[in-house]
Motif scaffolding. Structure first.
Motif, PDB file in Angstrom:
ATOM      1  N   ASP A   1       0.836  -1.174   0.000  1.00  0.00           N
ATOM      2  CA  ASP A   1       0.000   0.000   0.000  1.00  0.00           C
ATOM      3  C   ASP A   1       0.892   1.253   0.000  1.00  0.00           C
ATOM      4  O   ASP A   1       1.798   1.354   0.818  1.00  0.00           O
ATOM      5  CB  ASP A   1      -0.840  -0.073   1.281  1.00  0.00           C
ATOM      6  N   PRO A   2       0.640   2.205  -0.902  1.00  0.00           N
ATOM      7  CA  PRO A   2       1.465   3.409  -0.924  1.00  0.00           C
ATOM      8  C   PRO A   2       1.477   4.132   0.424  1.00  0.00           C
ATOM      9  O   PRO A   2       2.477   4.732   0.802  1.00  0.00           O
ATOM     10  CB  PRO A   2       0.814   4.284  -1.995  1.00  0.00           C
TER      11      PRO A   2
ATOM     12  N   GLU B   1       4.061   2.568   2.615  1.00  0.00           N
ATOM     13  CA  GLU B   1       5.367   2.923   2.081  1.00  0.00           C
ATOM     14  C   GLU B   1       5.696   4.360   2.454  1.00  0.00           C
ATOM     15  O   GLU B   1       6.821   4.697   2.810  1.00  0.00           O
ATOM     16  CB  GLU B   1       5.350   2.753   0.561  1.00  0.00           C
ATOM     17  N   PHE B   2       4.677   5.225   2.398  1.00  0.00           N
ATOM     18  CA  PHE B   2       4.857   6.630   2.730  1.00  0.00           C
ATOM     19  C   PHE B   2       5.304   6.796   4.185  1.00  0.00           C
ATOM     20  O   PHE B   2       6.223   7.563   4.478  1.00  0.00           O
ATOM     21  CB  PHE B   2       3.533   7.371   2.490  1.00  0.00           C
TER      22      PHE B   2
ATOM     23  N   ARG C   1      14.378  18.675   0.377  1.00  0.00           N
ATOM     24  CA  ARG C   1      13.790  17.585  -0.374  1.00  0.00           C
ATOM     25  C   ARG C   1      12.875  16.728   0.493  1.00  0.00           C
ATOM     26  O   ARG C   1      11.830  16.274   0.044  1.00  0.00           O
ATOM     27  CB  ARG C   1      14.899  16.732  -1.002  1.00  0.00           C
TER      28      ARG C   1
ATOM     29  N   HIS D   1       9.688  18.614   0.896  1.00  0.00           N
ATOM     30  CA  HIS D   1       9.099  18.743  -0.425  1.00  0.00           C
ATOM     31  C   HIS D   1       8.420  17.428  -0.849  1.00  0.00           C
ATOM     32  O   HIS D   1       7.291  17.426  -1.332  1.00  0.00           O
ATOM     33  CB  HIS D   1      10.194  19.126  -1.413  1.00  0.00           C
ATOM     34  N   THR D   2       9.120  16.324  -0.626  1.00  0.00           N
ATOM     35  CA  THR D   2       8.575  15.018  -1.009  1.00  0.00           C
ATOM     36  C   THR D   2       7.335  14.707  -0.183  1.00  0.00           C
ATOM     37  O   THR D   2       6.331  14.232  -0.709  1.00  0.00           O
ATOM     38  CB  THR D   2       9.631  13.912  -0.787  1.00  0.00           C
TER      39      THR D   2
ATOM     40  N   LYS E   1       5.317  16.803   1.271  1.00  0.00           N
ATOM     41  CA  LYS E   1       4.216  17.665   0.851  1.00  0.00           C
ATOM     42  C   LYS E   1       3.623  17.157  -0.458  1.00  0.00           C
ATOM     43  O   LYS E   1       2.400  17.034  -0.589  1.00  0.00           O
ATOM     44  CB  LYS E   1       4.708  19.104   0.674  1.00  0.00           C
ATOM     45  N   GLY E   2       4.494  16.853  -1.432  1.00  0.00           N
ATOM     46  CA  GLY E   2       4.026  16.426  -2.743  1.00  0.00           C
ATOM     47  C   GLY E   2       3.205  15.150  -2.684  1.00  0.00           C
ATOM     48  O   GLY E   2       2.227  14.981  -3.404  1.00  0.00           O
ATOM     49  N   THR E   3       3.600  14.237  -1.790  1.00  0.00           N
ATOM     50  CA  THR E   3       2.921  12.953  -1.717  1.00  0.00           C
ATOM     51  C   THR E   3       1.575  13.084  -0.993  1.00  0.00           C
ATOM     52  O   THR E   3       0.624  12.367  -1.290  1.00  0.00           O
ATOM     53  CB  THR E   3       3.810  11.930  -1.002  1.00  0.00           C
TER      54      THR E   3
ATOM     55  N   GLY F   1      -0.727  15.148  -1.211  1.00  0.00           N
ATOM     56  CA  GLY F   1      -1.839  15.459  -2.097  1.00  0.00           C
ATOM     57  C   GLY F   1      -2.509  14.197  -2.616  1.00  0.00           C
ATOM     58  O   GLY F   1      -3.720  14.131  -2.772  1.00  0.00           O
ATOM     59  N   PHE F   2      -1.696  13.148  -2.873  1.00  0.00           N
ATOM     60  CA  PHE F   2      -2.249  11.898  -3.384  1.00  0.00           C
ATOM     61  C   PHE F   2      -2.972  11.119  -2.301  1.00  0.00           C
ATOM     62  O   PHE F   2      -3.842  10.325  -2.573  1.00  0.00           O
ATOM     63  CB  PHE F   2      -1.123  11.012  -3.936  1.00  0.00           C
ATOM     64  N   LEU F   3      -2.547  11.332  -1.055  1.00  0.00           N
ATOM     65  CA  LEU F   3      -3.061  10.500   0.023  1.00  0.00           C
ATOM     66  C   LEU F   3      -4.107  11.240   0.863  1.00  0.00           C
ATOM     67  O   LEU F   3      -4.560  10.724   1.874  1.00  0.00           O
ATOM     68  CB  LEU F   3      -1.905  10.037   0.915  1.00  0.00           C
TER      69      LEU F   3
ATOM     70  N   GLU G   1       8.529  24.013   4.044  1.00  0.00           N
ATOM     71  CA  GLU G   1       9.138  24.090   2.720  1.00  0.00           C
ATOM     72  C   GLU G   1       9.311  25.552   2.292  1.00  0.00           C
ATOM     73  O   GLU G   1      10.370  25.939   1.796  1.00  0.00           O
ATOM     74  CB  GLU G   1       8.255  23.337   1.719  1.00  0.00           C
TER      75      GLU G   1
END
Lengths: 714, 122
Positions: free
Chosen positions: A3-4, A7-8, A41, A44-45, A47-49, A51-53, A66
């Motif tokens: 499951d992402p 992993e996150f 980074r 940033h990573t 934060k970026g992820t 949004g998907f979750l 950030e």
């Protein structure tokens, strides 16, 4: 497929460890673009992820951090101590949300508006010159933020290059390894049985096949052990952060250096030494390293150094914690030990410098003065010693006044497979770990058990060795054999003899956890299956010694001859309880230490009144207060009218503060409670440290004076 | 059809990988630009590369510039994966040879739409 979300969690927590380490590097060398990029980074990573979750709270925090980092990366804002503190707090907030998510699948009810406010404010330094420090962190006395002072070796600041061996590595859950290890353990046992069976057959292919199986199993076991090793760095890499926060709290400057961070040991050992290591380090910062002013006055670098060193030697792992602080003042240790009646004046005069320093490991040595916020509830060095000795290790201290202190821990490489000697008693067989065994002697007319003040001892090469009869300790029924043996054992520096019937072979055994029903028995450390298929229990030498009251304070090495008398009151069947002794209303009172959550001091002026009860703000909540003196009908006295001393008692999720006059000492004693003259709020009285002490009945006091506390906990 | 996902975050690789696999791609992974170049040397050019912007060692822009120098790269479409704050960089990437970009967060449908535009659909 995984499951992402999981992993996150794993990836973010890994990155946050690096993030913390990078921020600490930036505090020393603020203008390292690579390190800033790495810190950036991570957020940033995340934060970026997010949004998907659909993790909006997490996204908001990472985003605020950030934005601040963009300014630092672009050179518009200098990196300061205040920024470091706020960014570390950001990392902690993210961790808190992740653990909430893992537990409850929700982002939790944390309020991060203050943190986000701080992060936004820091983007604009001129507008709020004094504000930029995160809520709970006092800024350092002299913030070394000047970019031109990189006195620390710059190599430390280099980023570890991302592993090239990525494709050749597989991540495996530790549980899988533990299961495999267990299976290998079973295989070893089956192998032992088969080899024994095969030895009865003289011809045919069986002996050769068994021999081959034996070889392969040994190798498999060896390789399997190696998969579970971890470098000690897995533990150490978390320490710089602890040290930093601690140094700030104590207003000290401390640099942590490590040597041999790649030293490997079984992960169970790494787990087991975590607490004692952290405790020793806290001690080094709190009591070892002096304040910058004192250091300057003594002609030392105002920044103290703590060196952690690990290496393998003689099949053991040695870990040293070396500080260049003020050292341990032997005279003060001696004075305190005598004052606490831990040793007598004459004994103290006869003791070597090194033995005197090691008195700090005695139970009851840590005093109320030593209980600070940093050292938590003031568990003593004796706990550290006990924890290390439990895994078959030893610890000792060397110190030179003015120069510093070295703490040395020696521990075995693994706990899963240990060398033992099998002994027999009343037809049963038991295993004694080799690490505890010094020698084995046959008892005959030249070596007999005598009785000194009703305590069994033997005279061994001129000194008296206390003796424990295994049959008696375990209350075994059976024939007493005519020939008996004495196993001379040691736990750390304490020695005693164990009388058994027979001595069998030495073996390497696989330690199996003991059944739940027997878990509470302190005399067994585990079990194993012998070659012939019989089960043998592994003796816990520390447990047996404690059970026989051999490890009371007075039985220090070298003191054995002098003070055997202490053992006269029933050497068996008494267990020791750790007690917090305190003063209240002019009386001496005590509580079992396990009931104490923390010790806290509050300024008296912070006490507020709410619904007719006294309360205080504590850890972001409201802490109800109860005066123990009032509850017991004693006069309310305080050593300092401006400060109130409290014991924090926790019941499930709720805390309550018990106001006392002051803490006296923490001791380990066998308690015999006299309930005569029992009154409300008191369980009874007992003699603790040779003085009458009342035992407070916390649950009754709370029931009477804060009934709502017990209710809301249901 | 093969797609190479170039991102330093394992989680992002998994998210993007799941979407592309649902669409019907076989996927490969690389943790930064350098690893992506190595992957290409070993496996040849894929039909699609989804490239993150901010990565250690070699970032997305550096990778695009580097890979477009190599012969035989024309068959490979490059899609940059960016965030709002990196919008300025998109132009630089498109000028250097990237074909499309995706703004985080994105759905499976938006990925499929962009791929149709690019003409890479399994």
């Amino acid at each position: 497929m995984t499951d992402p979300l999981n992993e996150f969690f794993v990836e973010s927590l890994e990155n946050l460890d690096q993030y913390d380490a990078d921020l600490l590097i930036l505090e020393k060398t603020p203008n390292s673009p690579r390190t800033i990029a790495s810190v950036f980074r991570t957020l940033h990573t995340i934060k970026g992820t997010c949004g998907f979750l659909a993790l909006h709270k997490l996204e908001a925090i990472a985003h605020a951090g950030e934005n601040l980092l963009v300014l630092i990366r672009d050179g518009t804002l200098p990196f300061t101590q205040g920024i470091a503190t706020a960014l570390l707090a950001t990392g902690d907030a993210i961790r808190a949300i992740i653990s909430e998510l893992e537990a409850n699948k929700r982002e939790g009810d944390f309020d991060h508006s203050e943190l986000i406010g701080t992060l936004v404010r820091l983007q604009n330094p001129e507008s709020a010159p004094s504000a930029p420090s995160a809520p709970s962190a006092p800024s350092a006395p002299s913030a070394p933020s000047a970019p031109s002072a990189p006195s620390a070796p710059v190599h430390e600041a280099e980023l570890p290059v991302t592993s090239k061996a990525l494709d050749n590595t597989v991540r495996i859950n530790v549980e899988v390894l533990d299961t495999l290890m267990n299976l290998v353990g079973e295989l070893v046992l089956t192998r032992n049985q088969l080899v024994q069976l095969a030895s009865t057959v003289q011809s045919g292919p069986l002996p050769a096949a068994a021999h081959r199986l034996s070889h392969i199993t040994t190798e498999l076991q060896d390789r399997m052990m190696k998969t579970r090793v971890q470098p000690i760095d897995t533990l150490w890499s978390k320490l710089p952060r602890t040290i930093r926060d601690l140094a700030h709290l104590c207003k000290k400057q401390v640099r942590l250096q490590t040597e041999g961070a790649d030293t490997e040991m079984d992960r169970t050992i790494v787990d087991a030494i975590k607490d004692p290591m952290t405790h020793l380090l806290r001690n080094s910062v709190d009591h070892g390293i002096e304040s910058p002013e004192v250091r300057k006055a003594a002609g030392k670098n105002p920044e103290g150094t703590i060196l952690l060193r690990a290496f393998h030697a003689a099949g053991l792992v040695t870990i040293e914690i070396i500080d260049d602080g003020g050292g341990i003042n032997v005279d003060r240790v001696k004075g305190r030990a005598i004052e606490r009646k831990l040793i007598t004046q004459e004994t103290a005069d006869k003791m070597h410098h090194k033995d005197l320093v090691n008195l700090i490991f005695l139970p009851g040595f840590s005093t109320a003065e030593a209980v600070s916020m940093v050292s938590g509830r003031g568990v003593g060095m004796d706990v550290v010693k006990t924890q290390i000795e439990k895994i078959g290790g030893i610890v000792d201290v060397n110190s030179e006044v003015g120069k510093g202190t070295t703490c040395r821990i020696k521990i075995p490489l693994t706990l899963a497979i240990i060398p033992v000697v099998i002994v027999g008693c009343c037809g049963e067989r038991f295993a004694i770990p080799q690490t505890n065994l010094l020698e084995v002697i046959r008892l005959d007319q030249n070596l007999i058990i005598e009785s000194v003040h009703e305590t069994p001892v033997v005279r061994l090469r001129g000194s008296l060795l206390p003796v424990v009869v295994l049959q008696k300790v375990l209350k075994l029924q059976g024939e007493r054999s005519t020939v008996r043996h004495l196993a001379v054992l040691h736990v750390g520096a304490r020695h005693f003899g164990l009388v058994v019937d027979s001595i069998h072979e030495a073996e390497e055994i696989v330690v199996k956890p003991i059944g739940r029903a027997l878990m509470s028995l302190s005399c067994f450390a585990g079990s194993t299956i012998l070659g012939d298929g019989h089960v043998a229990l592994i003796l816990d030498i520390f447990g047996i010694g404690s059970l026989s009251n051999l490890f009371d304070v007075d039985h220090m090495p070298g003191l054995a001859h002098a003070e055997v008398e202490r053992m006269e009151d029933s050497p068996e069947s008494k267990t020791l309880t750790e007690l917090l002794v305190f003063r209240v209303g002019g009386t001496r009172a005590a509580l079992p230490l396990e009931m104490v959550h923390r010790l806290e001091e509050f300024p008296a002026k912070d006490v507020e009144c709410c619904a007719g009860k006294e309360v205080i703000q504590y850890a972001g909540g409201i802490l109800p207060l109860i005066s123990v003196a009032r509850a017991l009908g004693l006069p309310e006295t305080a050593a300092d009218a401006n400060i109130i001393q409290t014991i924090i008692y926790r019941h499930q999720e709720n805390s309550i503060g018990l106001i006392i006059e002051g803490v006296e000492v923490i001791v380990k004693e066998a308690v015999e409670l006299q309930t005569a003259g029992r009154r409300s709020g008191v369980l009874g009285s007992a003699i603790v440290g040779r003085r009458v002490t009342e035992f407070v009945d916390v649950s009754e006091i709370v029931r009477i004076y804060a009934p709502e506390f017990m209710q809301c906990s249901r | 059809m093969r797609a190479l996902i170039v991102d330093d975050s394992r989680t992002m690789r998994m998210i993007v990988g799941n979407i592309l696999q649902e669409i019907g791609f076989e996927t490969g992974n690389a943790g930064n630009g350098l690893e992506a170049l190595t992957w290409i040397e070993q496996n040849g050019f894929p039909e699609l590369a989804c490239v993150d912007w901010n990565m250690p060692e070699m970032n997305g822009l550096e990778f695009v510039r580097e890979v477009r120098q190599r012969s035989g790269n024309e068959a490979m479409k490059i899609m940059m994966i960016t965030t709002e704050s990196e919008a300025d960089n998109v132009m630089a990437a498109l000028e250097s040879g990237a074909n499309e970009y995706l703004m985080k967060p994105f759905s499976k449908d938006s990925v499929a739409d962009k791929l149709t535009l690019l003409g890479v659909r399994p």
